[in-house]
Motif scaffolding. Structure first.
Motif, PDB file in Angstrom:
ATOM      1  N   ASP A  86       8.403  54.578  39.182  1.00 14.15           N
ATOM      2  CA  ASP A  86       8.625  53.134  39.119  1.00 14.15           C
ATOM      3  C   ASP A  86       8.665  52.585  40.541  1.00 14.15           C
ATOM      4  O   ASP A  86       9.706  52.607  41.191  1.00 14.15           O
ATOM      5  CB  ASP A  86       9.933  52.844  38.383  1.00 14.15           C
ATOM      6  N   ARG A  87       7.573  52.103  41.024  1.00 18.71           N
ATOM      7  CA  ARG A  87       7.453  51.622  42.405  1.00 18.71           C
ATOM      8  C   ARG A  87       8.360  50.427  42.712  1.00 18.71           C
ATOM      9  O   ARG A  87       8.578  50.100  43.868  1.00 18.71           O
ATOM     10  CB  ARG A  87       5.995  51.271  42.731  1.00 18.71           C
ATOM     11  N   ARG A  88       8.888  49.774  41.678  1.00 12.49           N
ATOM     12  CA  ARG A  88       9.803  48.647  41.905  1.00 12.49           C
ATOM     13  C   ARG A  88      11.191  49.124  42.266  1.00 12.49           C
ATOM     14  O   ARG A  88      12.035  48.350  42.701  1.00 12.49           O
ATOM     15  CB  ARG A  88       9.884  47.758  40.663  1.00 12.49           C
ATOM     16  N   SER A  89      11.449  50.408  42.082  1.00 12.51           N
ATOM     17  CA  SER A  89      12.776  50.978  42.283  1.00 12.51           C
ATOM     18  C   SER A  89      12.747  51.982  43.431  1.00 12.51           C
ATOM     19  O   SER A  89      11.695  52.531  43.758  1.00 12.51           O
ATOM     20  CB  SER A  89      13.211  51.675  40.987  1.00 12.51           C
ATOM     21  N   SER A  90      13.906  52.193  44.030  1.00 14.37           N
ATOM     22  CA  SER A  90      14.029  53.168  45.118  1.00 14.37           C
ATOM     23  C   SER A  90      14.959  54.290  44.708  1.00 14.37           C
ATOM     24  O   SER A  90      15.911  54.092  43.955  1.00 14.37           O
ATOM     25  CB  SER A  90      14.622  52.503  46.365  1.00 14.37           C
ATOM     26  N   VAL A  91      14.675  55.460  45.247  1.00 18.79           N
ATOM     27  CA  VAL A  91      15.542  56.616  45.111  1.00 18.79           C
ATOM     28  C   VAL A  91      16.262  56.778  46.447  1.00 18.79           C
ATOM     29  O   VAL A  91      15.661  56.593  47.508  1.00 18.79           O
ATOM     30  CB  VAL A  91      14.719  57.882  44.778  1.00 18.79           C
ATOM     31  N   LEU A  92      17.543  57.103  46.378  1.00 24.74           N
ATOM     32  CA  LEU A  92      18.334  57.284  47.591  1.00 24.74           C
ATOM     33  C   LEU A  92      18.461  58.765  47.899  1.00 24.74           C
ATOM     34  O   LEU A  92      18.725  59.563  47.005  1.00 24.74           O
ATOM     35  CB  LEU A  92      19.723  56.667  47.407  1.00 24.74           C
ATOM     36  N   ARG A  93      18.287  59.091  49.163  1.00 29.92           N
ATOM     37  CA  ARG A  93      18.424  60.483  49.602  1.00 29.92           C
ATOM     38  C   ARG A  93      19.218  60.515  50.888  1.00 29.92           C
ATOM     39  O   ARG A  93      19.057  59.651  51.758  1.00 29.92           O
ATOM     40  CB  ARG A  93      17.054  61.107  49.856  1.00 29.92           C
ATOM     41  N   LEU A  94      20.069  61.529  51.015  1.00 28.29           N
ATOM     42  CA  LEU A  94      20.789  61.716  52.270  1.00 28.29           C
ATOM     43  C   LEU A  94      19.824  62.218  53.334  1.00 28.29           C
ATOM     44  O   LEU A  94      18.936  63.027  53.040  1.00 28.29           O
ATOM     45  CB  LEU A  94      21.922  62.722  52.103  1.00 28.29           C
ATOM     46  N   THR A  95      20.019  61.753  54.538  1.00 28.31           N
ATOM     47  CA  THR A  95      19.284  62.300  55.679  1.00 28.31           C
ATOM     48  C   THR A  95      20.022  63.552  56.142  1.00 28.31           C
ATOM     49  O   THR A  95      21.167  63.793  55.718  1.00 28.31           O
ATOM     50  CB  THR A  95      19.262  61.286  56.835  1.00 28.31           C
ATOM     51  N   PRO A  96      19.420  64.345  57.008  1.00 28.41           N
ATOM     52  CA  PRO A  96      20.169  65.485  57.558  1.00 28.41           C
ATOM     53  C   PRO A  96      21.484  65.045  58.217  1.00 28.41           C
ATOM     54  O   PRO A  96      22.507  65.719  58.075  1.00 28.41           O
ATOM     55  CB  PRO A  96      19.190  66.095  58.567  1.00 28.41           C
ATOM     56  N   GLU A  97      21.468  63.904  58.888  1.00 29.83           N
ATOM     57  CA  GLU A  97      22.694  63.380  59.494  1.00 29.83           C
ATOM     58  C   GLU A  97      23.715  63.007  58.415  1.00 29.83           C
ATOM     59  O   GLU A  97      24.919  63.256  58.564  1.00 29.83           O
ATOM     60  CB  GLU A  97      22.384  62.171  60.375  1.00 29.83           C
ATOM     61  N   GLY A  98      23.245  62.429  57.327  1.00 26.89           N
ATOM     62  CA  GLY A  98      24.129  62.082  56.218  1.00 26.89           C
ATOM     63  C   GLY A  98      24.705  63.318  55.549  1.00 26.89           C
ATOM     64  O   GLY A  98      25.887  63.352  55.185  1.00 26.89           O
ATOM     65  N   GLU A  99      23.881  64.352  55.387  1.00 23.55           N
ATOM     66  CA  GLU A  99      24.369  65.612  54.818  1.00 23.55           C
ATOM     67  C   GLU A  99      25.453  66.221  55.698  1.00 23.55           C
ATOM     68  O   GLU A  99      26.466  66.722  55.205  1.00 23.55           O
ATOM     69  CB  GLU A  99      23.210  66.602  54.649  1.00 23.55           C
ATOM     70  N   LYS A 100      25.249  66.176  57.013  1.00 27.38           N
ATOM     71  CA  LYS A 100      26.251  66.711  57.950  1.00 27.38           C
ATOM     72  C   LYS A 100      27.526  65.885  57.912  1.00 27.38           C
ATOM     73  O   LYS A 100      28.635  66.427  57.887  1.00 27.38           O
ATOM     74  CB  LYS A 100      25.695  66.771  59.364  1.00 27.38           C
ATOM     75  N   LYS A 101      27.368  64.575  57.877  1.00 26.24           N
ATOM     76  CA  LYS A 101      28.525  63.678  57.825  1.00 26.24           C
ATOM     77  C   LYS A 101      29.360  63.981  56.584  1.00 26.24           C
ATOM     78  O   LYS A 101      30.585  64.090  56.649  1.00 26.24           O
ATOM     79  CB  LYS A 101      28.042  62.225  57.827  1.00 26.24           C
ATOM     80  N   LEU A 102      28.692  64.147  55.452  1.00 23.63           N
ATOM     81  CA  LEU A 102      29.377  64.451  54.203  1.00 23.63           C
ATOM     82  C   LEU A 102      30.038  65.827  54.258  1.00 23.63           C
ATOM     83  O   LEU A 102      31.201  65.980  53.872  1.00 23.63           O
ATOM     84  CB  LEU A 102      28.390  64.369  53.032  1.00 23.63           C
TER      85      LEU A 102
END
Length: 148
Positions: A86-102
């Motif tokens: 569905d090109r009208r919608s986005s999927v959210l993904r953690l970046t490597p920095e976000g994974e480290k932060k978490l």
């Protein structure tokens, strides 16, 4: 007999104090708010996470989630990727920095919660956890408390 209004008040006051204390430590030690932590946790846990998944999990409005996700993207902790079906919608993904932060934040949250609840016996905490899980399940199955 338990008076439900006073039980509700206690529940809210406990949640507020726990939230504020964990938020203060997390912000101080990791430069991350507890709200941001919650978002990162949901994005990490939900495959193909979309804004509506966070809305459903946290029971807050689409607008609030969208703005918060924009801030996570600006911080470099997650990205929006076009949804494959569905090109009208986005999927959210953690970046490597976000994974480290978490990953760095999780032990801080766990440690602070352990300290804050140390005065309560493990058996009592287990009973409270089971009770809250049952209440949460009941509320979520009926879609109670979702933003309108």
């Amino acid at each position: 007999m338990i008076h439900i209004t006073s039980t509700f008040t206690d529940l809210v006051r406990v949640e507020t104090r726990l939230y504020n204390a964990v938020n203060a430590r997390l912000s101080s030690e990791q430069g991350l708010s507890l709200g941001q932590f919650d978002f990162l946790e949901v994005i990490d846990a939900v495959p193909g996470c979309r804004v509506l998944d966070i809305v459903g999990e946290l029971a807050i409005t689409v607008g609030a989630v969208s703005k918060a996700v924009d801030r996570l993207v600006a911080a470099g902790w997650c990205v929006r990727v076009a949804h494959p079906q569905d090109r009208r919608s986005s999927v959210l993904r953690l970046t490597p920095e976000g994974e480290k932060k978490l990953a760095d934040a999780r032990p801080v949250v766990a440690s602070e919660l352990a300290e804050l609840t140390a005065a309560v016996s493990p058996d009592d905490l287990t009973r409270v956890a089971a009770t809250l899980a049952a209440l949460r399940s009941s509320l979520e199955s009926g879609s109670h408390g979702q933003p309108g």
